[in-house]
Design an enzyme around this catalytic site. Structure first.
Site, PDB file in Angstrom:
ATOM      1  N   ASP A 180      -1.628  -2.607  -3.832  1.00  0.00           N
ATOM      2  CA  ASP A 180      -0.779  -1.619  -3.259  1.00  0.00           C
ATOM      3  C   ASP A 180      -1.149  -1.484  -1.928  1.00  0.00           C
ATOM      4  O   ASP A 180      -1.848  -0.888  -1.391  1.00  0.00           O
ATOM      5  CB  ASP A 180      -0.984  -0.234  -3.951  1.00  0.00           C
ATOM      6  CG  ASP A 180       0.113   0.839  -3.518  1.00  0.00           C
ATOM      7  OD1 ASP A 180       0.808   0.767  -2.639  1.00  0.00           O
ATOM      8  OD2 ASP A 180       0.227   1.851  -4.178  1.00  0.00           O
ATOM      9  N   VAL A 181      -0.050  -1.829  -0.836  1.00  0.00           N
ATOM     10  CA  VAL A 181      -0.359  -1.815   0.406  1.00  0.00           C
ATOM     11  C   VAL A 181      -0.483  -0.460   1.090  1.00  0.00           C
ATOM     12  O   VAL A 181      -0.948  -0.468   2.135  1.00  0.00           O
ATOM     13  CB  VAL A 181       0.908  -2.726   1.389  1.00  0.00           C
ATOM     14  CG1 VAL A 181       1.046  -4.099   0.785  1.00  0.00           C
ATOM     15  CG2 VAL A 181       2.155  -1.911   1.105  1.00  0.00           C
ATOM     16  N   ASN A 228       5.274  -7.289   4.796  1.00  0.00           N
ATOM     17  CA  ASN A 228       6.786  -7.272   4.382  1.00  0.00           C
ATOM     18  C   ASN A 228       7.091  -6.264   3.337  1.00  0.00           C
ATOM     19  O   ASN A 228       8.265  -5.559   3.314  1.00  0.00           O
ATOM     20  CB  ASN A 228       7.004  -8.781   3.826  1.00  0.00           C
ATOM     21  CG  ASN A 228       8.187  -8.697   2.703  1.00  0.00           C
ATOM     22  OD1 ASN A 228       9.287  -8.845   3.247  1.00  0.00           O
ATOM     23  ND2 ASN A 228       8.012  -8.597   1.510  1.00  0.00           N
ATOM     24  N   TYR A 262      13.559   6.110   5.862  1.00  0.00           N
ATOM     25  CA  TYR A 262      13.524   4.931   6.081  1.00  0.00           C
ATOM     26  C   TYR A 262      13.624   4.482   7.463  1.00  0.00           C
ATOM     27  O   TYR A 262      12.622   3.623   7.977  1.00  0.00           O
ATOM     28  CB  TYR A 262      14.536   3.940   5.269  1.00  0.00           C
ATOM     29  CG  TYR A 262      14.642   2.559   5.300  1.00  0.00           C
ATOM     30  CD1 TYR A 262      13.652   1.857   4.572  1.00  0.00           C
ATOM     31  CD2 TYR A 262      15.359   1.839   6.159  1.00  0.00           C
ATOM     32  CE1 TYR A 262      13.965   0.446   4.511  1.00  0.00           C
ATOM     33  CE2 TYR A 262      15.601   0.588   6.204  1.00  0.00           C
ATOM     34  CZ  TYR A 262      14.518  -0.105   5.404  1.00  0.00           C
ATOM     35  OH  TYR A 262      14.587  -1.846   5.700  1.00  0.00           O
ATOM     36  N   LYS A 267      10.982   2.445   9.906  1.00  0.00           N
ATOM     37  CA  LYS A 267      11.035   1.161  10.732  1.00  0.00           C
ATOM     38  C   LYS A 267      10.923   1.339  12.341  1.00  0.00           C
ATOM     39  O   LYS A 267      10.521   0.658  12.836  1.00  0.00           O
ATOM     40  CB  LYS A 267      12.377   0.855  10.439  1.00  0.00           C
ATOM     41  CG  LYS A 267      12.376   0.344   8.518  1.00  0.00           C
ATOM     42  CD  LYS A 267      11.405  -0.699   8.446  1.00  0.00           C
ATOM     43  CE  LYS A 267      11.713  -1.207   6.828  1.00  0.00           C
ATOM     44  NZ  LYS A 267      10.638  -1.949   6.538  1.00  0.00           N
TER      45      LYS A 267
END
Ligand code: NAD
Length: 265
Positions: free
Chosen positions: A69-70, A96, A162, A166
């Site tokens: 799990d990143v 990613n 989101y 980003k």
């Protein structure tokens, strides 16, 4: 094809499906070794397809599958260890893995905000940190590629969490590109527009929603995983050796303010 990639080693996070899967496949086609990260057991069979395709009997294995799990601190070191143990080094790290969901901001639950930031931004930090520490410790150059989005630039109502993540990836990436350039470490973002992957499969299955998205793209079509993977291969290769701290938009022109297309305004 980029001959300098042959024999190099990459870590690709969230590589069981979608863009990560496509990037891992393109790297393998280039002759690279790849640590294919998958999130949980339910995603393993998709990741396994890359091992089945590229690990050949009688040849050294070029794909290793690693669950992690990143968003958790132990995730990235696990991926780095796999690269070092299995392939003896690391050249390219692709952050990613990402998630998205729609919520009007006044109703956005705190846990959704935190989870989105944890995967999309903290995950990029933790992955970059592991890769940077390795490159610095070995005093060697390296390459980090972070998947941001056109929403590193374009506001996206009902996806504020989101877009915030980003936008964070963009400035984080630019900052570490500057911090480590003198060591020959390059850091770039790929900023995809609308690309056909599981993240938006449901939306694009609806012909009206699909047509509406296509109208927002100057080139008039939704992008493919292969088009994004081609950008990753170029950014990983020596052909882009003078490129760092940039975002490569792979978006059919979506970030060009298409509402101005006819000279209105
Ligand atoms: P996807 O949903 O198809 O795949 C995402 C991958 O991330 C999956 O393999 C999933 O298992 C993995 N993942 C999710 N949480 C994880 C975690 N905590 N740890 C490890 N892995 C995890 O999405 P995609 O379309 O392939 O998107 C990949 C990246 O590109 C994301 O960062 C996304 O935000 C970005 N992006 C995609 C598009 C697009 O149109 N598809 C556009 C802009 C940006």
């Amino acid at each position: 094809m980029y001959s300098d990639l042959n024999g190099k080693t990459a870590v690709v996070t969230g590589a069981s499906v979608g863009l990560g899967h496509g990037i891992a496949r393109r790297f393998l086609q280039e002759g690279m070794n790849v640590v294919v990260n998958y999130h949980s057991d339910e995603h393993r069979s998709e990741a396994q397809k890359l091992a089945d395709e590229f690990n050949r009997d009688g040849e050294p294995e070029r794909v290793v599958l690693v669950q992690a799990d990143v968003a958790r601190e132990e995730g990235a070191p696990k991926l780095l260890s796999a690269a070092l143990e299995q392939f003896g080094g690391l050249d390219v790290w692709v952050n990613n893995a990402g998630i998205e969901s729609r919520h009007p901001t006044h109703e956005l639950p705190l846990d959704v905000w935190e989870k989105t930031l944890a995967v999309n931004l903290t995950g990029v930090f933790l992955g970059s940190k592991a890769a940077l520490a390795h490159f610095v410790e070995r005093d060697r150059p390296g390459c980090i590629i972070n998947l941001s989005s056109v929403h590193e630039r374009i506001p996206w109502p009902t996806f504020a969490h989101y877009a915030a993540s980003k936008g964070g990836v963009k400035l984080f990436s630019e900052t570490i590109a500057l911090e480590y350039a003198h060591r020959g470490i390059r850091v770039n973002c790929i900023a995809p527009g609308a690309i056909e992957t599981p993240i938006n499969a449901e939306k694009f299955a609806d012909p009206d929603a699909r047509a509406q998205t296509e109208r927002m793209i100057p080139l008039g079509r939704i992008g493919t995983v292969e088009q994004v993977a081609a950008a990753a291969a170029w950014l990983a290769s020596e052909e882009s050796s003078y490129v760092t701290g940039t975002s490569l938009f792979v978006d059919g022109g979506m970030a060009l303010y298409p509402s101005f297309e006819r000279g209105d305004g």
